[in-house]
Design an enzyme around this catalytic site. Structure first.
Site, PDB file in Angstrom:
ATOM      1  N   ALA A  67       0.870  -1.172   0.000  1.00  0.00           N
ATOM      2  CA  ALA A  67       0.000   0.000   0.000  1.00  0.00           C
ATOM      3  C   ALA A  67       0.912   1.229   0.000  1.00  0.00           C
ATOM      4  O   ALA A  67       2.066   1.154   0.451  1.00  0.00           O
ATOM      5  CB  ALA A  67      -0.872  -0.011   1.244  1.00  0.00           C
ATOM      6  N   GLY A 113       0.462  -5.052   0.820  1.00  0.00           N
ATOM      7  CA  GLY A 113      -0.708  -5.142  -0.059  1.00  0.00           C
ATOM      8  C   GLY A 113      -0.400  -5.779  -1.411  1.00  0.00           C
ATOM      9  O   GLY A 113      -1.294  -6.338  -2.050  1.00  0.00           O
ATOM     10  N   GLU A 116      -0.537  -9.383  -0.739  1.00  0.00           N
ATOM     11  CA  GLU A 116      -1.946  -9.710  -0.479  1.00  0.00           C
ATOM     12  C   GLU A 116      -2.742  -9.783  -1.784  1.00  0.00           C
ATOM     13  O   GLU A 116      -3.611 -10.636  -1.955  1.00  0.00           O
ATOM     14  CB  GLU A 116      -2.547  -8.680   0.483  1.00  0.00           C
ATOM     15  CG  GLU A 116      -1.943  -8.809   1.878  1.00  0.00           C
ATOM     16  CD  GLU A 116      -2.386  -7.714   2.817  1.00  0.00           C
ATOM     17  OE1 GLU A 116      -1.994  -6.546   2.581  1.00  0.00           O
ATOM     18  OE2 GLU A 116      -3.127  -7.995   3.762  1.00  0.00           O
ATOM     19  N   GLU A 136       4.234  -5.376   7.471  1.00  0.00           N
ATOM     20  CA  GLU A 136       3.416  -4.381   8.187  1.00  0.00           C
ATOM     21  C   GLU A 136       3.805  -4.189   9.641  1.00  0.00           C
ATOM     22  O   GLU A 136       3.749  -3.078  10.170  1.00  0.00           O
ATOM     23  CB  GLU A 136       1.922  -4.757   8.102  1.00  0.00           C
ATOM     24  CG  GLU A 136       1.278  -4.481   6.752  1.00  0.00           C
ATOM     25  CD  GLU A 136       1.455  -5.605   5.733  1.00  0.00           C
ATOM     26  OE1 GLU A 136       2.262  -6.534   5.998  1.00  0.00           O
ATOM     27  OE2 GLU A 136       0.792  -5.557   4.691  1.00  0.00           O
TER      28      GLU A 136
END
Ligand code: COA
Length: 258
Positions: A67, A113, A116, A136
């Site tokens: 992200a 992300g 993911e 993270e």
């Protein structure tokens, strides 16, 4: 075709190659990228000439480095939860439930992300230089786009805990040994390997492929319901033109025409 800021869509026969195109930021996912990706996926789902999708990143350094951390600064809990909800529903869940096969072509860093998103795809193929991780916790966060759920499904709880708790990256060979990726190939063979695999799938019934995706996904969330779903979809397949063609072709000793 609509022009997008952060996404490139290329065609290779029946395959659409969807490339995250923010190379200078290692293809980090900001809100605009997620919104455009969601729109692109909707558009390609409707396009009957597209039989499968390859998701990849621009350049040869990064698939998606997570992200966009710039958007995290100053964000409060409620906004962050909304970001996770929207990202999961509009992109990750959409990829997982996509009615056509989706392969993540991991051409470098797949972090946070980015990993993911790859986990939501139906299959993953990595270049030999790929690095995969969920870092993270090093930011004081946890994965928010499904990583705590989909990583253990693929690699088991022990390996998932190790990857999430250390935040460390694994290399392509380790990812292969974990079952995190299906194949590792040289970077210049990555897209070709995806196309070859998809071409095999295109020989099969698209309606049966879509039913497979539904049955597998249902069972991952709830195994008991998964068995029910499989029986119902097995039945539904028999009423399709494609099953009629597939069965007839076998009996007539010819290749089916799907
Ligand atoms: N969000 C926003 N920007 C990012 C980013 C991310 N997740 N990952 C990389 N970038 C940006 C960098 O800030 C840098 O931008 P700049 O040139 O304007 O300063 C550019 O992409 C290149 O990255 P850089 O860090 O210089 O490359 P590197 O080769 O030294 O390191 C990584 C590569 C992937 C190890 C490093 O970029 C990194 O750790 N990124 C964050 C990964 C992460 O924590 N992701 C999970 C987020 S929840």
């Amino acid at each position: 075709m609509t022009a997008y800021h952060t996404i490139l869509v290329e065609r290779e026969g029946k395959t659409a190659v969807v490339k995250i195109n923010r190379e200078a930021k290692l293809n980090a996912l900001n809100k605009e990228t997620l919104a455009e990706l969601s729109a692109v996926l909707d558009m390609l789902a409707e396009d009957v000439t597209v039989r499968g999708i390859v998701l990849t990143g621009a350049g040869n350094k990064s698939f998606i480095a997570g992200a966009d951390i710039l958007e995290f600064e100053g964000m409060d809990g409620a906004s962050a939860e909304l970001l996770a909800i929207e990202g999961q529903r509009n992109v990750m869940d959409k990829i997982e439930a996509y009615p056509k096969p989706v392969i993540a072509a991991i051409n470098g860093f797949a972090l946070g992300g980015g990993l993911e998103l790859a986990l939501a795809a139906h299959m993953r193929i990595a270049s030999s230089t790929a690095k995969l991780g969920l870092p993270e916790v090093s930011l004081g966060l946890i994965p928010g786009y499904g990583g705590t759920q989909r990583l253990p499904q693929l690699v088991g709880k022990g390996r998932a805990f190790e990857m999430i708790m250390t935040g460390d990256m694994v290399n392509a060979e380790e990812a292969l040994a974990y079952g995190l990726v299906n194949y590792v190939v040289e970077g210049d063979e990555l897209l070709g390997k995806c196309y070859t695999l998809l071409e095999r799938i295109y020989l099969r019934s698209p309606k049966a492929i879509a039913a497979t995706i539904k049955a597998v996904n249902t069972g991952v969330l709830d195994p008991r319901e998964g068995f029910q779903k499989e029986m119902a979809l097995f039945g539904a397949c028999f009423d399709t033109d494609e099953a009629k063609e597939g069965i007839r072709a076998f009996l007539e000793k010819r290749k089916p025409n799907f």
